[in-house]
Design an enzyme around this catalytic site. Structure first.
Site, short mmCIF file in Angstrom:
data_model
loop_
_atom_site.label_atom_id
_atom_site.label_comp_id
_atom_site.label_asym_id
_atom_site.label_seq_id
_atom_site.Cartn_x
_atom_site.Cartn_y
_atom_site.Cartn_z
CD GLN A 145 3.08 4.82 2.38
OE1 GLN A 145 3.54 5.77 1.77
NE2 GLN A 145 1.94 4.89 3.04
CG ASP A 204 2.76 11.15 -3.01
OD1 ASP A 204 2.59 11.17 -1.80
OD2 ASP A 204 3.79 11.62 -3.54
CE LYS A 216 3.92 7.85 5.88
NZ LYS A 216 3.66 8.81 4.80
CG ASN A 256 -4.81 16.02 -0.13
OD1 ASN A 256 -4.28 15.49 0.84
ND2 ASN A 256 -6.09 15.91 -0.38
CE LYS A 297 4.45 7.79 -2.22
NZ LYS A 297 3.65 8.27 -1.10
CE LYS A 325 -3.98 1.99 0.51
NZ LYS A 325 -3.80 2.54 -0.85
P1 NDP Z 1 -0.08 17.92 -3.99
O1 NDP Z 1 0.34 17.57 -5.36
O2 NDP Z 1 -1.51 18.05 -3.69
O3 NDP Z 1 0.64 19.26 -3.52
C1 NDP Z 1 2.03 19.38 -3.52
C2 NDP Z 1 2.38 20.80 -3.16
O4 NDP Z 1 3.80 20.88 -2.96
C3 NDP Z 1 2.05 21.81 -4.25
O5 NDP Z 1 1.71 23.03 -3.64
C4 NDP Z 1 3.37 21.94 -5.02
O6 NDP Z 1 3.53 23.18 -5.67
C5 NDP Z 1 4.36 21.83 -3.88
N1 NDP Z 1 5.65 21.31 -4.38
C6 NDP Z 1 5.86 20.15 -5.06
N2 NDP Z 1 7.18 20.03 -5.36
C7 NDP Z 1 7.77 21.12 -4.84
C8 NDP Z 1 9.11 21.57 -4.81
N3 NDP Z 1 10.11 20.84 -5.37
N4 NDP Z 1 9.37 22.74 -4.18
C9 NDP Z 1 8.38 23.48 -3.60
N5 NDP Z 1 7.09 23.10 -3.61
C10 NDP Z 1 6.80 21.94 -4.21
O7 NDP Z 1 0.61 16.80 -3.02
P2 NDP Z 1 0.18 16.35 -1.59
O8 NDP Z 1 -0.30 17.51 -0.81
O9 NDP Z 1 -0.67 15.15 -1.71
O10 NDP Z 1 1.58 15.82 -1.00
C11 NDP Z 1 2.49 16.71 -0.35
C12 NDP Z 1 3.47 15.88 0.47
O11 NDP Z 1 2.76 15.08 1.42
C13 NDP Z 1 4.32 14.90 -0.33
O12 NDP Z 1 5.57 14.75 0.32
C14 NDP Z 1 3.54 13.60 -0.18
O13 NDP Z 1 4.36 12.46 -0.36
C15 NDP Z 1 3.08 13.72 1.26
N6 NDP Z 1 1.95 12.90 1.63
C16 NDP Z 1 0.75 12.99 0.96
C17 NDP Z 1 -0.31 12.22 1.37
C18 NDP Z 1 -1.67 12.37 0.75
O14 NDP Z 1 -2.59 11.75 1.27
N7 NDP Z 1 -1.84 13.17 -0.29
C19 NDP Z 1 -0.18 11.21 2.44
C20 NDP Z 1 1.09 11.27 3.13
C21 NDP Z 1 2.10 12.07 2.70
P3 NDP Z 1 3.20 23.32 -7.26
O15 NDP Z 1 1.73 23.28 -7.37
O16 NDP Z 1 3.80 24.61 -7.65
O17 NDP Z 1 3.87 22.15 -7.93
#
Ligand code: NDP
Length: 449
Positions: free
Chosen positions: A115, A170, A118, A244, A130, A94
């Protein structure tokens, strides 16, 4: 630190260099986790006899495949797709799928390794995995996204299934992409089954899955502060990211009485000293849902200051919650947060804090919650989605939220139990040890061969 991984290498670093060359993110994650669990392994004849060390740093399977798809202009493009099935000792694999140009085997191996622990922490039966692709969705049309998802699933479907591996979203894989991926799987297999989580509720998704990671982060923060005779109420919070995790973390922080003063994306960050509210967060979600947009437009709409190409860690606040991506909070940024009196750091993203930054927080006794514990709420509700799919039932939002709340409290308690030394809690160590024990015991019990 000496490790008996094999006869040829006498340090973990030398072993990783030889066996996983050019994989810095994976090395970073392994070295950090192993530092905490080596003493546990050293004390256990069963773990040593089962060679748990060596087996924990080797993915059970790393699948790499071609994704050929057609642009709107009729050109054929090729990307690389991956699925890393890291450890399946406690349940079907997962973990999320990420579409981003920075996706490499190193990034996916670190994420799948993390993961594994976690998922164990959630108390639910899920192994660690992943996957994703180096595909860059920014600027792509809806039709191109759909065709890419279809081409990706054409291959991925050979390797997943409700009893084998159940991916989720993700970075850049949200409910839209999960919908396209699920539709493709269903058409190929001719079966409607719970093979992905994060689905829309109309087709067997769980209530609260979208909110779960961000809400869970703030539930964990609340427990961590309460355990230290403090409260989230009235705290100022820096959040990075605008996706997200970031937006739902902001929403819950505000609901719990905190003031959120930053959000960021890959183009910079916004500082809104008045604090975010529901209207502003809804606007951010709608704005960022459009392909290739920058958060910069926030200041035209609501005011505040825009910092081009920077991260929020220069601003004074009580709490820092990095919720964007890996290694986004450096040692220098950590020094700055300490100087500004930040009390606690909570990782919403996976490994957003560099090793240097963690050392700064440890030296200064800043409360630090690692992502593998603090952001486990997303995969926990994914676990609940799997069980709802099994029994074809749909629990309502209140029920799922209450279960999420309880799971986050249990994870917090496990970190405290395993991570307390001399009255102080090392949450990272606690999370590593608690997750490790569950996986290692299952590996010992199942033997090899
Ligand atoms: P989203 O795609 O919804 O959002 C990612 C955000 O991070 C966007 O605002 C993006 O900006 C920004 N971002 C991405 N890459 C970079 C970078 N190199 N430098 C600066 N900003 C960056 O992803 P999530 O919110 O789902 O995921 C965010 C983090 O949380 C990740 O590490 C993910 O692995 C982790 N995570 C997510 C889960 C989930 O349920 N969604 C569960 C557990 C962990 P822009 O729009 O400009 O690209």
């Amino acid at each position: 630190m000496r490790f008996s991984l094999d006869d040829r290498h006498d340090s973990l670093e030398a072993f990783l260099e030889a066996n996983a060359p050019n994989e810095p993110e994976f090395h970073q994650a392994v070295v950090e986790v192993m530092a905490d669990i080596k003493p546990i392994i050293d004390q256990s004849e069963a773990y040593k006899a089962a060679n748990i060390f060596r087996r924990l740093v080797e993915p059970e399977r790393l699948i790499s495949f071609q994704v050929a798809w057609q642009t709107d202009a009729g050109r054929i493009e090729v990307n690389r797709g991956y699925r890393v099935q890291f450890n399946g000792a406690i349940g079907p694999y997962k973990g999320g799928l990420r579409f981003h140009p920075t996706v490499t085997p190193s990034v996916l191996k670190f994420l799948a390794f993390e993961q594994t622990f976690k998922n164990a922490l959630t108390g639910l039966p899920m192994g660690g995995a992943k996957g994703g692709s180096d595909f860059d969705p920014s600027g792509r049309s809806e039709a191109e996204i759909m065709r890419f998802c279809g081409a990706f699933m054409q291959e991925l479907q050979r390797h997943i299934g409700p009893d084998i591996d159940i991916p989720a979203g993700d970075i850049n894989v949200g409910s839209r992409e999960i919908g396209y991926l699920f539709g493709c799987y269903r058409r190929i297999k001719g079966r409607f089954e719970g093979v992905l989580t994060g689905k829309e509720e109309a087709f067997a998704g769980s209530a609260m899955r979208t909110e779960a990671t961000g809400y869970g982060v703030m539930y964990f923060l609340s427990d961590m502060l309460n355990a230290h005779d403090d409260t989230i109420e009235g705290k100022t919070v820096l959040i990075s990211g605008a996706g997200n995790v970031a937006t739902y973390a902001a929403e819950k922080a505000i609901a719990l009485g905190a003031k959120v003063i930053t959000l960021s994306d890959s183009s910079g960050f916004v500082h809104d000293a008045d604090g975010l509210n529901t209207e502003k967060i809804d606007w951010v979600r709608a704005h960022k849902a459009q392909a290739g947009t920058s958060l910069r437009a926030y200041v035209d709409k609501f005011g505040g200051a825009w910092f081009d190409g920077e991260t929020p860690w220069s601003i004074k606040a009580d709490i820092a919650a990095p919720c964007a991506t890996q290694n986004e909070l450096s040692g220098k940024a950590a020094e700055n947060l300490v100087k500004n009196g930040t009390k606690a750091v909570i990782e919403g993203a996976n490994m957003p804090t560099t090793s240097d930054a963690k050392a700064v927080f440890a030296r200064n006794e800043i409360l630090f919650a690692p992502g593998k514990a603090a952001n486990a709420g997303g995969v926990a509700v994914s676990g609940l989605e799997i069980s709802q799919n099994r029994t074809r039932r749909s629990d309502d939002a209140d029920k799922v939220d209450a279960t999420l709340r309880a799971i986050m409290s249990d994870i917090h308690a496990a970190c405290v139990e395993e991570g307390t030394r001399d009255g102080k809690v090392d949450y990272a160590k606690g999370a590593n040890i608690a997750g490790f024990r569950k996986v290692a015991d299952a590996m010992v019990a199942q033997g090899v061969g």
